[in-house]
Scaffold this motif. Structure first.
Motif, short mmCIF file in Angstrom:
data_model
loop_
_atom_site.label_atom_id
_atom_site.label_comp_id
_atom_site.label_asym_id
_atom_site.label_seq_id
_atom_site.Cartn_x
_atom_site.Cartn_y
_atom_site.Cartn_z
N GLU A 99 -53.27 -24.91 53.26
CA GLU A 99 -51.90 -25.33 53.05
C GLU A 99 -51.03 -24.69 54.12
O GLU A 99 -51.05 -23.46 54.28
CB GLU A 99 -51.40 -24.94 51.67
CG GLU A 99 -49.94 -25.27 51.40
CD GLU A 99 -49.63 -26.77 51.53
OE1 GLU A 99 -50.55 -27.59 51.33
OE2 GLU A 99 -48.47 -27.10 51.81
N PHE A 111 -52.44 -26.68 47.47
CA PHE A 111 -53.18 -26.82 48.72
C PHE A 111 -53.37 -28.30 49.03
O PHE A 111 -53.87 -29.07 48.22
CB PHE A 111 -54.52 -26.11 48.62
CG PHE A 111 -54.40 -24.62 48.56
CD1 PHE A 111 -54.13 -23.98 47.37
CD2 PHE A 111 -54.54 -23.85 49.71
CE1 PHE A 111 -53.99 -22.59 47.32
CE2 PHE A 111 -54.41 -22.48 49.67
CZ PHE A 111 -54.14 -21.84 48.47
N ARG A 112 -53.00 -28.67 50.22
CA ARG A 112 -52.96 -30.07 50.59
C ARG A 112 -54.29 -30.57 51.15
O ARG A 112 -54.66 -31.72 50.93
CB ARG A 112 -51.87 -30.26 51.66
CG ARG A 112 -51.40 -31.65 51.89
CD ARG A 112 -50.29 -31.65 52.92
NE ARG A 112 -49.34 -30.56 52.73
CZ ARG A 112 -48.31 -30.33 53.54
NH1 ARG A 112 -48.12 -31.10 54.60
NH2 ARG A 112 -47.48 -29.32 53.32
#
Length: 124
Positions: A99, A111-112
């Motif tokens: 992230e 968290f991407r």
């Protein structure tokens, strides 16, 4: 585009060690946090450890205290999870997640970017 690739999983006997690696590519942010998460069969995903390159650090579960350690090599954009004194209950699929920013988020939803995971089996 940002891509995360875990490696280093496998079968290990109880008491053994493994070092997982998370190779990060395509990330354009100077600062980002990397978290290690795991999901055991039939259980929910849980956080293990997180480290940002601005120094924020988070240990999600007490069960890994003194046994697992996280480190990062920003020259190669690789984050490591050193796992020692492994126990059967550490058996899980281990994921790394990234992230952008300075903060290790408590929730995995923070968290991407996620890797595909690597299997760790601790068994005699």
């Amino acid at each position: 585009q940002t891509h995360l690739q875990e490696s280093g999983g496998g079968l290990v006997q109880p008491g053994g060690s493994l070092r997982l690696a998370c190779a990060v590519s395509g990330i354009t942010y100077e600062y980002y946090a990397i978290g290690w998460f795991r999901q055991a069969p039939g259980k929910e995903r849980e956080g293990v450890l997180c480290l940002s390159n601005s120094g924020d650090r988070l240990e999600y579960v007490d069960s890994v205290k003194g046994r697992f350690a996280i480190s990062r090599d920003d020259s190669t954009n690789t984050v490591y999870l050193q796992m020692n004194s492994l126990k059967p209950e550490d058996t899980a699929v281990y994921y790394c997640a990234a992230e952008p920013g300075h903060v290790c988020y408590y929730s995995s939803e923070g968290f991407r970017y996620w890797g595909q995971g690597t299997h760790v089996t601790v068994s005699s």
